[in-house]
Design a protein around this motif. Structure first.
Motif, mmCIF file in Angstrom:
data_model
loop_
_atom_site.group_PDB
_atom_site.id
_atom_site.type_symbol
_atom_site.label_atom_id
_atom_site.label_comp_id
_atom_site.label_asym_id
_atom_site.label_seq_id
_atom_site.Cartn_x
_atom_site.Cartn_y
_atom_site.Cartn_z
ATOM 1 N N LEU A 1 0.831 -1.202 0.000
ATOM 2 C CA LEU A 1 0.000 0.000 0.000
ATOM 3 C C LEU A 1 0.869 1.257 0.000
ATOM 4 O O LEU A 1 0.606 2.204 -0.763
ATOM 5 C CB LEU A 1 -0.919 -0.008 1.217
ATOM 6 N N LEU A 2 1.899 1.281 0.817
ATOM 7 C CA LEU A 2 2.797 2.433 0.841
ATOM 8 C C LEU A 2 3.523 2.603 -0.493
ATOM 9 O O LEU A 2 3.802 3.728 -0.918
ATOM 10 C CB LEU A 2 3.815 2.277 1.974
ATOM 11 N N ALA A 3 3.824 1.488 -1.160
ATOM 12 C CA ALA A 3 4.531 1.554 -2.436
ATOM 13 C C ALA A 3 3.662 2.101 -3.557
ATOM 14 O O ALA A 3 4.178 2.624 -4.552
ATOM 15 C CB ALA A 3 5.053 0.169 -2.813
ATOM 16 N N VAL A 4 2.340 1.979 -3.424
ATOM 17 C CA VAL A 4 1.425 2.473 -4.464
ATOM 18 C C VAL A 4 1.202 3.982 -4.340
ATOM 19 O O VAL A 4 0.957 4.664 -5.342
ATOM 20 C CB VAL A 4 0.084 1.719 -4.368
ATOM 21 N N LEU A 5 1.317 4.517 -3.142
ATOM 22 C CA LEU A 5 0.980 5.919 -2.905
ATOM 23 C C LEU A 5 1.772 6.900 -3.772
ATOM 24 O O LEU A 5 1.186 7.856 -4.306
ATOM 25 C CB LEU A 5 1.156 6.251 -1.418
ATOM 26 N N PRO A 6 3.092 6.751 -3.948
ATOM 27 C CA PRO A 6 3.818 7.706 -4.804
ATOM 28 C C PRO A 6 3.302 7.754 -6.230
ATOM 29 O O PRO A 6 3.298 8.824 -6.855
ATOM 30 C CB PRO A 6 5.266 7.209 -4.744
ATOM 31 N N LEU A 7 2.865 6.619 -6.773
ATOM 32 C CA LEU A 7 2.341 6.604 -8.137
ATOM 33 C C LEU A 7 1.037 7.392 -8.222
ATOM 34 O O LEU A 7 0.810 8.139 -9.185
ATOM 35 C CB LEU A 7 2.123 5.161 -8.599
ATOM 36 N N ILE A 8 0.174 7.238 -7.207
ATOM 37 C CA ILE A 8 -1.089 7.985 -7.191
ATOM 38 C C ILE A 8 -0.816 9.485 -7.081
ATOM 39 O O ILE A 8 -1.413 10.305 -7.792
ATOM 40 C CB ILE A 8 -1.973 7.501 -6.033
ATOM 41 N N VAL A 9 0.102 9.851 -6.199
ATOM 42 C CA VAL A 9 0.440 11.267 -6.025
ATOM 43 C C VAL A 9 1.027 11.847 -7.310
ATOM 44 O O VAL A 9 0.713 12.978 -7.707
ATOM 45 C CB VAL A 9 1.419 11.433 -4.847
ATOM 46 N N ALA A 10 1.883 11.082 -7.991
ATOM 47 C CA ALA A 10 2.498 11.572 -9.224
ATOM 48 C C ALA A 10 1.455 11.845 -10.294
ATOM 49 O O ALA A 10 1.495 12.880 -10.972
ATOM 50 C CB ALA A 10 3.531 10.558 -9.730
ATOM 51 N N PHE A 11 0.497 10.950 -10.453
ATOM 52 C CA PHE A 11 -0.540 11.151 -11.468
ATOM 53 C C PHE A 11 -1.415 12.348 -11.125
ATOM 54 O O PHE A 11 -1.774 13.139 -11.998
ATOM 55 C CB PHE A 11 -1.393 9.890 -11.599
ATOM 56 N N ILE A 12 -1.786 12.495 -9.851
ATOM 57 C CA ILE A 12 -2.638 13.611 -9.456
ATOM 58 C C ILE A 12 -1.903 14.941 -9.619
ATOM 59 O O ILE A 12 -2.474 15.939 -10.086
ATOM 60 C CB ILE A 12 -3.122 13.432 -8.005
ATOM 61 N N ALA A 13 -0.618 14.968 -9.272
ATOM 62 C CA ALA A 13 0.146 16.212 -9.316
ATOM 63 C C ALA A 13 0.459 16.663 -10.737
ATOM 64 O O ALA A 13 0.558 17.866 -11.004
ATOM 65 C CB ALA A 13 1.445 16.050 -8.519
ATOM 66 N N LEU A 14 0.620 15.721 -11.659
ATOM 67 C CA LEU A 14 1.071 16.067 -13.012
ATOM 68 C C LEU A 14 -0.045 16.079 -14.043
ATOM 69 O O LEU A 14 0.197 16.447 -15.199
ATOM 70 C CB LEU A 14 2.159 15.085 -13.460
ATOM 71 N N GLN A 15 -1.255 15.709 -13.661
ATOM 72 C CA GLN A 15 -2.319 15.647 -14.662
ATOM 73 C C GLN A 15 -2.696 17.022 -15.205
ATOM 74 O O GLN A 15 -3.198 17.146 -16.331
ATOM 75 C CB GLN A 15 -3.552 14.983 -14.067
ATOM 76 N N ARG A 16 -2.432 18.079 -14.455
ATOM 77 C CA ARG A 16 -2.794 19.417 -14.937
ATOM 78 C C ARG A 16 -1.996 19.799 -16.172
ATOM 79 O O ARG A 16 -2.448 20.632 -16.974
ATOM 80 C CB ARG A 16 -2.574 20.450 -13.828
ATOM 81 N N TYR A 17 -0.802 19.214 -16.342
ATOM 82 C CA TYR A 17 -0.006 19.532 -17.523
ATOM 83 C C TYR A 17 -0.658 18.985 -18.787
ATOM 84 O O TYR A 17 -0.452 19.520 -19.878
ATOM 85 C CB TYR A 17 1.411 18.983 -17.373
ATOM 86 N N TRP A 18 -1.397 17.888 -18.672
ATOM 87 C CA TRP A 18 -2.135 17.387 -19.833
ATOM 88 C C TRP A 18 -3.231 18.373 -20.217
ATOM 89 O O TRP A 18 -3.429 18.670 -21.391
ATOM 90 C CB TRP A 18 -2.759 16.019 -19.524
ATOM 91 N N ARG A 19 -3.962 18.879 -19.236
ATOM 92 C CA ARG A 19 -5.044 19.814 -19.552
ATOM 93 C C ARG A 19 -4.504 21.116 -20.117
ATOM 94 O O ARG A 19 -5.043 21.666 -21.078
ATOM 95 C CB ARG A 19 -5.874 20.094 -18.295
ATOM 96 N N SER A 20 -3.416 21.623 -19.522
ATOM 97 C CA SER A 20 -2.862 22.883 -20.003
ATOM 98 C C SER A 20 -2.212 22.746 -21.372
ATOM 99 O O SER A 20 -2.052 23.719 -22.085
ATOM 100 C CB SER A 20 -1.825 23.408 -18.999
ATOM 101 N N GLY A 21 -1.869 21.517 -21.749
ATOM 102 C CA GLY A 21 -1.194 21.336 -23.025
ATOM 103 C C GLY A 21 -2.113 21.180 -24.201
ATOM 104 O O GLY A 21 -1.648 21.076 -25.343
ATOM 105 N N LEU A 22 -3.414 21.231 -23.989
ATOM 106 C CA LEU A 22 -4.337 21.028 -25.106
ATOM 107 C C LEU A 22 -4.252 22.147 -26.123
ATOM 108 O O LEU A 22 -4.522 21.939 -27.310
ATOM 109 C CB LEU A 22 -5.770 20.906 -24.579
#
Length: 266
Positions: free
Chosen positions: A239-260
């Protein structure tokens, strides 16, 4: 169908959360949704204290392998994809096809040759044995070429060259900022791939202090047959090992929206 698929994908994560919130005695003998809020804190503390805190060492190693490896690999992929798209040189398509051949080769088939090369270079059982192979990502080059073609109009490159910018300046000041969505996409793909990488560290490393978290949890899981008390450690550590991946996706997803709209010609 999408809701069913989403539930199917999220269910293992839900099980991890509920299982980590149980005491060792209730882990296998109670309902999935019967949890104890205080148990998750005790399980986390046990994970952090086990073997003199080796889990934190594994966690730090994974961040080093995945963070540095994904960043270096993404820079190489973006530069290569940009070059394949914007430059005309002999045998360009043949070289690009040669790069794509690497996508077809399974990682397991490369493990033994890479181990022999690392042994020949004297870097096996070291950070470099895992870091250097992670810099190569043929699929990332393919994605970078697609993003370069979609987000960087040729007119922008020509305008920058007419203003006297060098090729390196054009890439750094014009091409790279416009490829931010592609950069983030390739970075996330490679970060997740390296973070979850298991077979390469298994072949390359023998020192427990160099293990990533995936290989470390595997060693703990091997002890569960003789010592069932390792079950909560493996589950909570997962469970602890999965958390960084979730945080990375949540933190960086705004770059996809801004890049449209970043690829539009103004």
């Amino acid at each position: 169908m999408l809701v069913i698929g989403a539930l199917y994908s999220v269910f293992p994560l839900i099980w991890l959360v509920t299982a980590a919130a149980k005491s060792p005695n209730n882990l296998l003998g109670t309902s999935m949704f019967q949890v104890d809020g205080a148990a998750i804190g005790d399980n986390i503390q046990r994970v952090l204290d086990q073997d003199d805190g080796i889990f934190l060492t594994w966690f730090g190693n994974s961040f080093l392998y995945a963070g540095a490896g994904a960043l270096g690999s993404t820079i190489i992929c973006v530069a290569a994809g940009y070059a394949f798209d914007k430059y005309r040189f002999p045998f360009r398509e043949k070289l690009f096809g040669f790069v794509l051949v690497g996508v077809l080769v399974p990682v397991s088939a490369l493990a033994l040759p890479m181990y022999l090369l690392a042994s020949k270079a004297g870097v096996n059982n070291s950070y470099w044995a895992v870091f250097v192979p992670s810099l190569l990502n043929p699929f990332g080059v393919y994605l970078a070429r697609i993003f370069s073609r979609s987000y960087i109009p040729d007119e922008v490159i020509e305008a920058a060259r007419m203003d006297g910018a060098s090729d390196l300046r054009v890439f750094r000041s014009v091409g790279l900022p416009m490829m931010v969505p592609g950069f983030v996409t390739i970075f996330l793909f490679q970060f997740v791939t390296i973070w979850n990488n298991f077979f390469l560290p298994l072949v390359m490393l023998s020192d427990r202090k160099l293990f990533p978290v995936s290989l470390g949890l595997y060693t703990w899981n091997g002890n569960t047959t003789q010592s069932p008390e390792f079950y909560p450690l493996v589950i909570t550590g997962s469970l602890l090992a999965v958390l960084p991946l979730i945080v990375a996706f949540i933190a960086l997803q705004r770059y996809w929206r801004s890049g449209l709209t970043m690829g539009s010609v103004k």
